[in-house]
Design an enzyme around this catalytic site. Structure first.
Site, PDB file in Angstrom:
ATOM      1  NE  ARG A   1      -1.626   6.367   0.020  1.00  0.00           N
ATOM      2  CZ  ARG A   1      -1.148   7.264   0.867  1.00  0.00           C
ATOM      3  NH1 ARG A   1      -0.472   6.876   1.926  1.00  0.00           N
ATOM      4  NH2 ARG A   1      -1.341   8.556   0.666  1.00  0.00           N
TER       5      ARG A   1
ATOM      6  CG  HIS B   1       2.957   8.891  -2.075  1.00  0.00           C
ATOM      7  ND1 HIS B   1       2.752   9.496  -3.293  1.00  0.00           N
ATOM      8  CD2 HIS B   1       1.756   8.885  -1.448  1.00  0.00           C
ATOM      9  CE1 HIS B   1       1.484   9.862  -3.388  1.00  0.00           C
ATOM     10  NE2 HIS B   1       0.859   9.491  -2.282  1.00  0.00           N
TER      11      HIS B   1
ATOM     12  CD  GLU C   1      -4.445   5.269  -3.730  1.00  0.00           C
ATOM     13  OE1 GLU C   1      -3.989   5.909  -2.761  1.00  0.00           O
ATOM     14  OE2 GLU C   1      -4.308   5.622  -4.915  1.00  0.00           O
TER      15      GLU C   1
ATOM     16  NE  ARG D   1      -4.854   8.523   2.048  1.00  0.00           N
ATOM     17  CZ  ARG D   1      -4.822   8.263   0.747  1.00  0.00           C
ATOM     18  NH1 ARG D   1      -4.869   9.236  -0.130  1.00  0.00           N
ATOM     19  NH2 ARG D   1      -4.753   7.026   0.322  1.00  0.00           N
TER      20      ARG D   1
END
Length: 133
Positions: free
Chosen positions: A105, A124, A90, A101
């Site tokens: 992703r 997420h 990831e 963050r």
């Protein structure tokens, strides 16, 4: 057993034998659906600019801005096709204005630096879209 899944935002309930569905042979697409791949696709050109930058970093092998970038992704949600542990890695896609963050992703499967088998999540890991050229 009948299966239903989303492909490019369209609910797919059956495949034609030997036909093509969105560039995948029906057999390959059925295998991916059975293994959990339920998301659609997104063209690399449609990704946010931060995701394109992250893909370029992945292809270059870094350096990555976040300590956790490149760590093994466990696929606990089972939304991606099943593979042995260590297959997926990831990477953070920075979110402008986020203090952490953020939720975006990119998860890539296969050898490091390979970007031909990557998925984008902007929530997420609640959903994924396979990145296509």
């Amino acid at each position: 057993m009948a299966r239903k899944w989303l492909r490019d935002g369209v609910l797919i309930a059956a495949l034609t034998v030997g036909g093509l569905v969105g560039g995948f042979s029906s057999g390959a697409w059925a295998r991916e659906a059975q293994e959990g791949q339920g998301g659609g696709t997104i063209a690399a050109a449609q990704l946010p600019p931060e995701a394109v930058s992250t893909l370029n970093l992945i292809a270059a092998g870094g350096p990555y801005p976040y300590e956790k970038d490149g760590v093994v992704f466990g696929n606990r949600e089972r939304l991606l096709p099943s593979h042995r542990r260590g297959y997926y890695h990831e990477y953070t896609v920075p979110t402008p204005g986020a203090r952490d963050r953020g939720a975006r992703r990119i998860v890539c499967g296969g050898p490091l630096r390979r970007t031909s088998n990557c998925y984008y999540s902007d929530d997420h890991y609640a959903s994924f879209n396979r990145i296509i050229e």
